[in-house]
Design a protein around this motif. Structure first.
Motif, short mmCIF file in Angstrom:
data_model
loop_
_atom_site.label_atom_id
_atom_site.label_comp_id
_atom_site.label_asym_id
_atom_site.label_seq_id
_atom_site.Cartn_x
_atom_site.Cartn_y
_atom_site.Cartn_z
N PHE A 75 0.84 -1.20 0.00
CA PHE A 75 0.00 0.00 0.00
C PHE A 75 0.88 1.25 0.00
N VAL A 76 1.89 1.27 0.84
CA VAL A 76 2.77 2.45 0.93
C VAL A 76 3.55 2.65 -0.37
N VAL A 77 4.12 1.57 -0.89
CA VAL A 77 4.87 1.67 -2.15
C VAL A 77 3.95 2.12 -3.28
N GLY A 78 2.74 1.54 -3.34
CA GLY A 78 1.79 1.94 -4.37
C GLY A 78 1.36 3.39 -4.22
N PHE A 79 1.21 3.83 -2.98
CA PHE A 79 0.83 5.21 -2.70
C PHE A 79 1.88 6.17 -3.25
N VAL A 80 3.15 5.88 -2.98
CA VAL A 80 4.24 6.73 -3.48
C VAL A 80 4.26 6.71 -5.00
N ALA A 81 4.10 5.52 -5.59
CA ALA A 81 4.11 5.41 -7.06
C ALA A 81 2.94 6.16 -7.67
N MET A 82 1.77 6.08 -7.05
CA MET A 82 0.59 6.78 -7.55
C MET A 82 0.81 8.29 -7.54
N GLU A 83 1.49 8.79 -6.52
CA GLU A 83 1.72 10.22 -6.40
C GLU A 83 2.82 10.74 -7.33
N THR A 84 3.74 9.87 -7.71
CA THR A 84 4.92 10.34 -8.44
C THR A 84 4.98 9.90 -9.89
N LEU A 85 4.40 8.72 -10.21
CA LEU A 85 4.53 8.18 -11.56
C LEU A 85 3.47 8.77 -12.47
N ARG A 86 3.88 9.23 -13.63
CA ARG A 86 2.95 9.78 -14.62
C ARG A 86 3.11 8.99 -15.92
N THR A 87 2.00 8.42 -16.39
CA THR A 87 2.02 7.64 -17.61
C THR A 87 0.70 7.80 -18.35
N ASP A 88 0.72 7.56 -19.66
CA ASP A 88 -0.49 7.63 -20.47
C ASP A 88 -1.18 6.27 -20.57
N LEU A 89 -0.65 5.25 -19.93
CA LEU A 89 -1.23 3.91 -20.01
C LEU A 89 -2.34 3.79 -18.97
N ALA A 90 -3.57 3.63 -19.45
CA ALA A 90 -4.71 3.55 -18.55
C ALA A 90 -4.59 2.35 -17.60
N PHE A 91 -4.07 1.23 -18.11
CA PHE A 91 -3.95 0.04 -17.27
C PHE A 91 -3.04 0.30 -16.07
N VAL A 92 -1.93 0.97 -16.32
CA VAL A 92 -0.99 1.28 -15.23
C VAL A 92 -1.62 2.25 -14.25
N ASN A 93 -2.23 3.31 -14.77
CA ASN A 93 -2.85 4.30 -13.88
C ASN A 93 -3.95 3.68 -13.03
N ASN A 94 -4.80 2.87 -13.64
CA ASN A 94 -5.88 2.23 -12.90
C ASN A 94 -5.36 1.27 -11.85
N THR A 95 -4.29 0.55 -12.20
CA THR A 95 -3.72 -0.40 -11.24
C THR A 95 -3.11 0.33 -10.05
N LEU A 96 -2.39 1.40 -10.31
CA LEU A 96 -1.78 2.16 -9.22
C LEU A 96 -2.83 2.78 -8.32
N TRP A 97 -3.95 3.22 -8.89
CA TRP A 97 -4.98 3.86 -8.10
C TRP A 97 -5.86 2.85 -7.37
N PHE A 98 -6.53 2.00 -8.13
CA PHE A 98 -7.48 1.09 -7.51
C PHE A 98 -6.79 -0.06 -6.77
N GLY A 99 -5.55 -0.34 -7.15
CA GLY A 99 -4.79 -1.33 -6.39
C GLY A 99 -4.57 -0.91 -4.94
N LEU A 100 -4.56 0.40 -4.69
CA LEU A 100 -4.42 0.88 -3.31
C LEU A 100 -5.60 0.44 -2.45
#
Length: 330
Positions: free
Chosen positions: A150-175
């Motif tokens: 959760f903590v690692v994903g939280f940091v990645a969600m706040e810092t990682l920027r990508t145009d891939l919807a799958f990655v963005n959705n995983t980082l967000w809803f995976g939390l």
């Protein structure tokens, strides 16, 4: 002198099906389906309906992901091969099958030539792709506490920027998934608290939902504030759900939520093609909702365990099985 704590939670045995989870899952998946029934037929949704479903967007998918996370430890009691096979049979398989169905019915955003489409990109099935990714990472929680992810994903969600919807959705809803997996370790303690704190969580989350729907529309993602406010609402709903009277038809939907989730959009789209612009708007919505709910219910009733929704279990010839039911989370 005893103090009144309100209705006691339904704390079923660990190996028993938790009916309040079925209740929440059924309610959440129906809210997703109903939103799409209004969103898909016409590009402009009536303002009041749009506002209501925008407010509910802070809870629909977050609740589904959180519940799956709550059940992660239970799933991990199985041998690794059984765990992986179950996710492939009950999540990856319907993801592929119903992606193909979307191509067949002419879903406008279907791009069968893109590998991301087969992970749900461009359709409602993205949720299953994200769930697969979460379960793959979830294997590691046998050795690492889910709070770490959760903590690692939280940091990645706040810092990682990508145009891939799958990655963005995983980082967000995976939390939400790993928040649920973390909460599972302390769930009994949370459910035994007095009602004041869960009620406060719901009040704060509801105020946020109203504000967000009014100012932002659909709930924003990729930011710590909406994440934490939404989580407050989810854990508050969980506390109260364990004290609600049973609603057996909604529990039935929750146990078959995969059917309703994957099948509702093809039904909506097929009816939209036939009646949108032909019938008046209210009649269009009524027909779409009735056909979608009726079609999904018939599929769940008669074909819920078929190859449409799960790959057949492979068994050695002549080998007996113990008949144990597979958990609803796959």
């Amino acid at each position: 002198m005893r103090t009144h704590r309100g209705p006691a939670p339904r704390l079923e045995a660990v190996d028993d099906r938790k009916t309040w989870m079925d209740l929440l899952r059924g309610g959440a998946v129906l809210l997703v389906a109903l939103w799409h029934a209004f969103e898909i037929p016409y590009p402009t949704v009536p303002a009041g309906i749009a506002w209501l479903f925008d407010a509910l967007s802070v809870a629909r998918i977050p609740t589904l992901m959180f519940l799956s996370g709550l059940l992660l430890d239970h799933s991990l009691r199985k041998p690794t091969g059984v765990y992986v096979a179950g996710k492939l049979r009950r999540i990856a398989w319907p993801l592929v099958v119903w992606s193909a169905v979307l191509v067949i019915v002419g879903w406008p955003a279907a791009q069968p030539g893109s590998p991301w489409f087969w992970l749900g990109d461009g359709a409602h099935l993205w949720y299953l792709g994200v769930l697969l990714a979460c379960y793959a990472v979830g294997l590691l929680t046998r050795w690492v506490h889910p709070l770490v992810f959760f903590v690692v994903g939280f940091v990645a969600m706040e810092t990682l920027r990508t145009d891939l919807a799958f990655v963005n959705n995983t980082l967000w809803f995976g939390l939400y998934f790993f928040a649920g997996a973390t909460m599972a370790r302390w769930l009994d303690r949370w459910l035994r608290l007095r009602w004041y704190l869960p009620a406060a969580c719901l009040v704060v989350a509801t105020a946020w939902a109203v504000y967000s729907a009014t100012v932002n529309g659909y709930a924003p993602i990729a930011h710590w504030r909406p994440l934490l406010l939404s989580l407050l609402g989810v854990v508050g709903v969980v506390w109260f759900a364990t004290r609600l009277p049973r609603v057996r038809w909604l529990e039935w939907v929750g146990r078959r939520s995969i059917v309703y989730y994957v099948a509702h959009v093809p039904f909506i789209w097929a009816i939209t093609v036939l009646v949108a612009g032909v019938l008046p708007l209210p009649a269009t919505y009524a027909v779409v909702v009735l056909v979608m709910l009726g079609g999904c219910t018939l599929l769940a009733r008669y074909l819920g365990g078929s190859i449409l929704f799960e790959f057949p279990r492979l068994r050695a010839p002549g080998r007996a099985t113990d008949g144990t039911a597979v958990a609803a989370d796959g």
